[in-house]
Design an enzyme around this catalytic site. Structure first.
Site, PDB file in Angstrom:
ATOM      1  N   ASP A   8     -46.015   6.547  25.600  1.00  0.00           N
ATOM      2  CA  ASP A   8     -45.997   6.134  24.190  1.00  0.00           C
ATOM      3  C   ASP A   8     -46.549   7.198  23.254  1.00  0.00           C
ATOM      4  O   ASP A   8     -46.930   6.887  22.123  1.00  0.00           O
ATOM      5  CB  ASP A   8     -46.812   4.839  24.013  1.00  0.00           C
ATOM      6  CG  ASP A   8     -46.120   3.631  24.633  1.00  0.00           C
ATOM      7  OD1 ASP A   8     -44.879   3.663  24.758  1.00  0.00           O
ATOM      8  OD2 ASP A   8     -46.812   2.664  24.984  1.00  0.00           O
ATOM      9  N   ASP A  59     -37.280   0.746  28.636  1.00  0.00           N
ATOM     10  CA  ASP A  59     -37.716  -0.480  27.948  1.00  0.00           C
ATOM     11  C   ASP A  59     -37.026  -0.576  26.583  1.00  0.00           C
ATOM     12  O   ASP A  59     -37.635  -0.290  25.549  1.00  0.00           O
ATOM     13  CB  ASP A  59     -39.251  -0.397  27.824  1.00  0.00           C
ATOM     14  CG  ASP A  59     -39.865  -1.587  27.101  1.00  0.00           C
ATOM     15  OD1 ASP A  59     -39.203  -2.625  26.990  1.00  0.00           O
ATOM     16  OD2 ASP A  59     -41.015  -1.454  26.640  1.00  0.00           O
ATOM     17  N   LYS A  61     -35.135  -3.437  25.684  1.00  0.00           N
ATOM     18  CA  LYS A  61     -35.060  -4.873  25.337  1.00  0.00           C
ATOM     19  C   LYS A  61     -33.729  -5.228  24.660  1.00  0.00           C
ATOM     20  O   LYS A  61     -33.688  -5.597  23.481  1.00  0.00           O
ATOM     21  CB  LYS A  61     -36.223  -5.266  24.421  1.00  0.00           C
ATOM     22  CG  LYS A  61     -37.607  -5.012  25.019  1.00  0.00           C
ATOM     23  CD  LYS A  61     -38.710  -5.533  24.132  1.00  0.00           C
ATOM     24  CE  LYS A  61     -40.081  -5.279  24.683  1.00  0.00           C
ATOM     25  NZ  LYS A  61     -40.541  -3.873  24.565  1.00  0.00           N
ATOM     26  N   LEU A  62     -32.658  -5.137  25.407  1.00  0.00           N
ATOM     27  CA  LEU A  62     -31.323  -5.408  24.838  1.00  0.00           C
ATOM     28  C   LEU A  62     -31.204  -6.857  24.360  1.00  0.00           C
ATOM     29  O   LEU A  62     -31.612  -7.782  25.056  1.00  0.00           O
ATOM     30  CB  LEU A  62     -30.234  -5.133  25.878  1.00  0.00           C
ATOM     31  CG  LEU A  62     -30.217  -3.758  26.547  1.00  0.00           C
ATOM     32  CD1 LEU A  62     -29.062  -3.672  27.547  1.00  0.00           C
ATOM     33  CD2 LEU A  62     -30.111  -2.637  25.521  1.00  0.00           C
ATOM     34  N   ASN A  67     -20.931  -9.459  25.533  1.00  0.00           N
ATOM     35  CA  ASN A  67     -20.115  -8.279  25.858  1.00  0.00           C
ATOM     36  C   ASN A  67     -20.802  -6.973  25.442  1.00  0.00           C
ATOM     37  O   ASN A  67     -20.757  -5.985  26.175  1.00  0.00           O
ATOM     38  CB  ASN A  67     -18.740  -8.407  25.190  1.00  0.00           C
ATOM     39  CG  ASN A  67     -17.822  -7.306  25.642  1.00  0.00           C
ATOM     40  OD1 ASN A  67     -17.530  -7.171  26.836  1.00  0.00           O
ATOM     41  ND2 ASN A  67     -17.387  -6.472  24.707  1.00  0.00           N
ATOM     42  N   THR A  68     -21.449  -7.000  24.291  1.00  0.00           N
ATOM     43  CA  THR A  68     -22.141  -5.795  23.809  1.00  0.00           C
ATOM     44  C   THR A  68     -23.339  -5.464  24.707  1.00  0.00           C
ATOM     45  O   THR A  68     -23.593  -4.294  25.019  1.00  0.00           O
ATOM     46  CB  THR A  68     -22.589  -6.002  22.347  1.00  0.00           C
ATOM     47  OG1 THR A  68     -21.427  -6.352  21.585  1.00  0.00           O
ATOM     48  CG2 THR A  68     -23.208  -4.757  21.752  1.00  0.00           C
ATOM     49  N   GLY A 208     -50.797   1.815  29.274  1.00  0.00           N
ATOM     50  CA  GLY A 208     -50.512   2.878  28.318  1.00  0.00           C
ATOM     51  C   GLY A 208     -51.776   3.580  27.868  1.00  0.00           C
ATOM     52  O   GLY A 208     -52.240   4.544  28.472  1.00  0.00           O
ATOM     53  N   ARG A 209     -52.368   3.042  26.804  1.00  0.00           N
ATOM     54  CA  ARG A 209     -53.510   3.707  26.176  1.00  0.00           C
ATOM     55  C   ARG A 209     -54.667   4.067  27.103  1.00  0.00           C
ATOM     56  O   ARG A 209     -55.205   5.168  26.982  1.00  0.00           O
ATOM     57  CB  ARG A 209     -53.990   2.893  24.966  1.00  0.00           C
ATOM     58  CG  ARG A 209     -53.062   3.081  23.777  1.00  0.00           C
ATOM     59  CD  ARG A 209     -53.236   2.003  22.738  1.00  0.00           C
ATOM     60  NE  ARG A 209     -52.708   0.725  23.193  1.00  0.00           N
ATOM     61  CZ  ARG A 209     -52.598  -0.338  22.427  1.00  0.00           C
ATOM     62  NH1 ARG A 209     -52.985  -0.298  21.174  1.00  0.00           N
ATOM     63  NH2 ARG A 209     -52.083  -1.455  22.908  1.00  0.00           N
TER      64      ARG A 209
HETATM   65  O1  C5P Z   1     -51.319   0.837  25.563  1.00  0.00           O
HETATM   66  P1  C5P Z   1     -51.065  -0.406  26.331  1.00  0.00           P
HETATM   67  O2  C5P Z   1     -51.587  -0.358  27.760  1.00  0.00           O
HETATM   68  O3  C5P Z   1     -51.470  -1.660  25.596  1.00  0.00           O
HETATM   69  O4  C5P Z   1     -49.460  -0.398  26.454  1.00  0.00           O
HETATM   70  C1  C5P Z   1     -48.703  -1.439  26.904  1.00  0.00           C
HETATM   71  C2  C5P Z   1     -47.253  -1.060  26.835  1.00  0.00           C
HETATM   72  O5  C5P Z   1     -46.486  -2.191  27.132  1.00  0.00           O
HETATM   73  C3  C5P Z   1     -46.777  -0.573  25.468  1.00  0.00           C
HETATM   74  O6  C5P Z   1     -45.743   0.365  25.704  1.00  0.00           O
HETATM   75  C4  C5P Z   1     -46.229  -1.837  24.831  1.00  0.00           C
HETATM   76  O7  C5P Z   1     -45.218  -1.574  23.883  1.00  0.00           O
HETATM   77  C5  C5P Z   1     -45.621  -2.512  26.037  1.00  0.00           C
HETATM   78  N1  C5P Z   1     -45.415  -3.958  25.955  1.00  0.00           N
HETATM   79  C6  C5P Z   1     -46.422  -4.857  25.657  1.00  0.00           C
HETATM   80  N2  C5P Z   1     -46.152  -6.203  25.632  1.00  0.00           N
HETATM   81  C7  C5P Z   1     -44.910  -6.640  25.908  1.00  0.00           C
HETATM   82  C8  C5P Z   1     -43.897  -5.737  26.213  1.00  0.00           C
HETATM   83  C9  C5P Z   1     -44.189  -4.387  26.229  1.00  0.00           C
HETATM   84  O8  C5P Z   1     -47.569  -4.460  25.450  1.00  0.00           O
HETATM   85  N3  C5P Z   1     -44.659  -7.937  25.937  1.00  0.00           N
END
Ligand code: C5P
Length: 231
Positions: A8, A59, A61-62, A67-68, A208-209
């Protein structure tokens, strides 16, 4: 349980530098809308070039008419670079069935998972759109997802076990909001640690973070993987 690292950071260069640091680990990499819109398929190729064993979760999220969605799913699957992608369960059973039907004969087709409820919703805002409480609706959507032969769902660690009990033990749960060592929750409302995720039979933790904001991402990943073994 597998670790999925969210890429991210604001630029491809920074994301690739992070990936370089963790290239020797058995982890999945999560590429989201921002990176993909900006850096495209080439970025996925760059990730695999760093280590072909990396698994990629796209990720995006379609959410569209069946069809699309199936057209997009087919294109993603034909890349041969993506190991998992996601759709919105609330696009409906027909849309999910159409996606699964369309990709079923593609060699090495990715896993598909579905978002039940976005974590940005609180119960009141969710009810205004879906007319039901989050928890009830999330389980219903997970059952629809399983019936459409989609491989699993994105959910919180707090819902993982209930969803497994209402579907089957092989139905994948992928859970963001993991704070392995009590790090700052940031904007995540309900955070969980690794022992809790294991106890609740989570298949993928998304982090992530706590990784990319740390001084030493490699050390954090190593520590998380160790904790996953011993927890
Ligand atoms: O930084 P952190 O650990 O909070 O990141 C979580 C990741 O998961 C981010 O990329 C966030 O967009 C993603 N995410 C989320 N909750 C969801 C779906 C995806 O936190 N329901």
């Amino acid at each position: 349980m597998k670790l999925c690292v969210s890429l991210d950071l604001p630029t491809a260069k920074e994301n690739l530098a992070l990936v370089e640091q963790i290239k020797d680990f058995d982890v999945w990499l999560k590429v989201g809308l921002r990176s993909y819109i900006r850096d495209g398929k080439e970025f996925l190729e760059d990730l695999k070039a760093i280590n072909p064993n990396f698994k990629i979760f796209l990720d995006l999220k379609l959410y569209d008419i069946p069809n699309t969605m199936a057209d997009a799913a087919e294109e993603i699957s034909k890349f041969g670079l993506v190991d998992m992608f996601n759709v919105h369960a609330s696009a409906g059973i027909e849309a999910m069935n159409t996606v699964m039907q369309r990709i079923k004969d593609i060699a090495n087709k990715p896993l598909v998972i579905a978002v039940t409820a976005l974590t940005s919703f609180d119960n009141e805002a969710f009810k205004a759109v879906y007319n039901e409480d989050i928890k009830t609706k999330a389980t219903k959507l997970a059952i629809d997802t399983c019936n459409a032969t989609v491989d699993g769902v994105v959910c919180s660690a707090y819902e993982s076990l209930d969803i497994k009990n209402n579907t089957n033990p092989n139905f994948i749960t992928l859970c963001p909001g993991i704070r392995p060592f009590g790090e700052d929750a940031g904007d995540q409302k309900r955070v969980a640690d690794i022992p809790f995720a294991i106890e609740n039979k989570v298949d993928f933790i998304v982090v992530g973070r706590p990784i990319y904001k740390s001084e030493n991402p490699k050390e954090v990943v190593e520590k998380i993987l160790k904790n996953m073994e011993i927890a």
